[in-house]
Scaffold this motif. Structure first.
Motif, PDB file in Angstrom:
ATOM      1  N   VAL A 164     -39.797  -6.539  -0.148  1.00 44.09           N
ATOM      2  CA  VAL A 164     -40.007  -7.788   0.578  1.00 44.09           C
ATOM      3  C   VAL A 164     -38.796  -8.046   1.469  1.00 44.09           C
ATOM      4  N   VAL A 165     -39.063  -8.547   2.708  1.00 49.93           N
ATOM      5  CA  VAL A 165     -38.003  -8.922   3.628  1.00 49.93           C
ATOM      6  C   VAL A 165     -38.169 -10.403   3.954  1.00 49.93           C
ATOM      7  N   PHE A 166     -37.058 -11.147   3.975  1.00 48.55           N
ATOM      8  CA  PHE A 166     -37.110 -12.584   4.258  1.00 48.55           C
ATOM      9  C   PHE A 166     -35.770 -13.007   4.846  1.00 48.55           C
ATOM     10  N   VAL A 167     -35.719 -14.237   5.370  1.00 57.05           N
ATOM     11  CA  VAL A 167     -34.523 -14.776   6.018  1.00 57.05           C
ATOM     12  C   VAL A 167     -34.021 -15.958   5.203  1.00 57.05           C
ATOM     13  N   VAL A 168     -32.726 -15.930   4.908  1.00 52.87           N
ATOM     14  CA  VAL A 168     -32.062 -17.042   4.236  1.00 52.87           C
ATOM     15  C   VAL A 168     -31.370 -17.873   5.304  1.00 52.87           C
ATOM     16  N   ASN A 169     -31.782 -19.140   5.455  1.00 52.29           N
ATOM     17  CA  ASN A 169     -31.227 -20.009   6.492  1.00 52.29           C
ATOM     18  C   ASN A 169     -29.842 -20.516   6.096  1.00 52.29           C
ATOM     19  N   THR A 170     -29.244 -21.253   7.028  1.00 46.84           N
ATOM     20  CA  THR A 170     -27.893 -21.771   6.783  1.00 46.84           C
ATOM     21  C   THR A 170     -27.873 -22.816   5.674  1.00 46.84           C
ATOM     22  N   ASP A 171     -29.023 -23.429   5.364  1.00 51.40           N
ATOM     23  CA  ASP A 171     -29.085 -24.403   4.268  1.00 51.40           C
ATOM     24  C   ASP A 171     -29.570 -23.776   2.972  1.00 51.40           C
ATOM     25  N   GLY A 172     -29.792 -22.417   2.985  1.00 52.89           N
ATOM     26  CA  GLY A 172     -30.221 -21.733   1.768  1.00 52.89           C
ATOM     27  C   GLY A 172     -31.715 -21.611   1.615  1.00 52.89           C
ATOM     28  N   SER A 173     -32.489 -22.245   2.470  1.00 54.76           N
ATOM     29  CA  SER A 173     -33.948 -22.138   2.369  1.00 54.76           C
ATOM     30  C   SER A 173     -34.408 -20.766   2.828  1.00 54.76           C
ATOM     31  N   ILE A 174     -35.637 -20.405   2.396  1.00 53.40           N
ATOM     32  CA  ILE A 174     -36.196 -19.077   2.678  1.00 53.40           C
ATOM     33  C   ILE A 174     -37.371 -19.236   3.636  1.00 53.40           C
ATOM     34  N   GLN A 175     -37.428 -18.330   4.628  1.00 56.87           N
ATOM     35  CA  GLN A 175     -38.551 -18.353   5.569  1.00 56.87           C
ATOM     36  C   GLN A 175     -38.812 -16.926   6.063  1.00 56.87           C
ATOM     37  N   VAL A 211     -24.401 -18.706   8.241  1.00 60.01           N
ATOM     38  CA  VAL A 211     -25.263 -18.090   9.259  1.00 60.01           C
ATOM     39  C   VAL A 211     -26.570 -17.681   8.604  1.00 60.01           C
ATOM     40  N   ARG A 212     -27.542 -17.397   9.442  1.00 59.25           N
ATOM     41  CA  ARG A 212     -28.836 -16.920   8.958  1.00 59.25           C
ATOM     42  C   ARG A 212     -28.746 -15.415   8.715  1.00 59.25           C
ATOM     43  N   VAL A 213     -29.261 -14.999   7.556  1.00 59.10           N
ATOM     44  CA  VAL A 213     -29.143 -13.592   7.156  1.00 59.10           C
ATOM     45  C   VAL A 213     -30.518 -13.094   6.731  1.00 59.10           C
ATOM     46  N   ARG A 214     -30.837 -11.855   7.141  1.00 62.74           N
ATOM     47  CA  ARG A 214     -32.094 -11.218   6.729  1.00 62.74           C
ATOM     48  C   ARG A 214     -31.833 -10.403   5.460  1.00 62.74           C
ATOM     49  N   MET A 215     -32.659 -10.641   4.450  1.00 65.79           N
ATOM     50  CA  MET A 215     -32.506  -9.976   3.162  1.00 65.79           C
ATOM     51  C   MET A 215     -33.692  -9.051   2.903  1.00 65.79           C
TER      52      MET A 215
END
Length: 224
Positions: A164-175, A211-215
């Motif tokens: 699975v690939v997802f993005v962790v925003n600067t506030d910690g939320s996932i999108q 920063v926004r990071v892709r996981m």
């Protein structure tokens, strides 16, 4: 009653001979006419006895024409040019400068230009990666409690790892949760559900700023 002729009086027997004889005579006369040559001796003269008067001819002198006169030479017109007027420019130089010996020149330090980071930029590698609250052990415990094995995958005997690939925003939320590689049987949909409903992560940081990071994470489905 038909008259009878004696063989000696029959001339038809010698007609061929007379014909050949006539042709021979005719050919001979023709050849003689072509070969016959005649000369006219009346107008012939001895050129050696003719008196010539070539020496008495008058010599005609060659007419000499005088050469044409040369073209007139045009003299150039000389115009008097007045002397150039000398222009004197007075340049005033002021050397009376007030220079202080105590003047201190500061050294100019050129600093590196600050790196401007875009707020919407997504990083793949950062100095401090995002982290699930409690670390990876807490993340694995969250998957054990919330992940449900799909009935279809259990009935078909499907097991394996879903990436699975997802993005962790600067506030910690996932999108932007997506399947990078799935195994089917409903396992892909279950992995998306669990990751989308996960609590907030600790955001990643680059140069001390969130920063926004892709996981990218694996979720394993195993029967038994």
């Amino acid at each position: 009653m038909e008259a009878k002729k004696t063989p000696q009086a029959d001339l038809t027997k010698k007609s061929t001979m007379f014909l050949n004889l006539g042709l021979l005579v005719s050919v001979g006369l023709v050849l003689l006419a072509f070969e016959w040559k005649s000369y006219d001796d009346r107008n012939l003269m001895d050129l050696g006895q003719v008196a010539d008067d070539f020496e008495e001819l008058l010599d005609i002198p060659i007419t000499e024409q005088p050469p044409p006169p040369p073209p007139p030479i045009e003299q150039p017109i000389i115009q008097e040019v007045p002397d150039e007027v000398e222009i004197e420019e007075k340049i005033e130089v002021d050397f009376d400068l007030d220079v202080k010996e105590e003047t201190v020149i500061r050294e100019v330090v050129i600093a590196d230009a600050p790196v401007v980071e875009k707020a919407d930029e997504i990083f793949d590698v950062v100095e401090n990666a995002p982290e699930f609250p409690g670390g990876m052990e807490a993340w694995n415990e969250y998957l054990r409690k919330n992940l449900k094995y799909p009935t279809q995958a259990r009935r078909m005997g499907i097991e394996g790892t879903v990436y699975v690939v997802f993005v962790v925003n600067t506030d910690g939320s996932i999108q932007d949760v997506e399947i990078l590689r799935g195994i089917g049987g409903g396992c892909d949909e279950e992995a998306l559900r669990v990751v989308s409903n996960a609590p907030k992560w600790t955001p990643g940081k680059q140069r001390g700023r969130p920063v926004r990071v892709r996981m990218r994470l694996p979720i394993r489905f195993k029967l038994g």
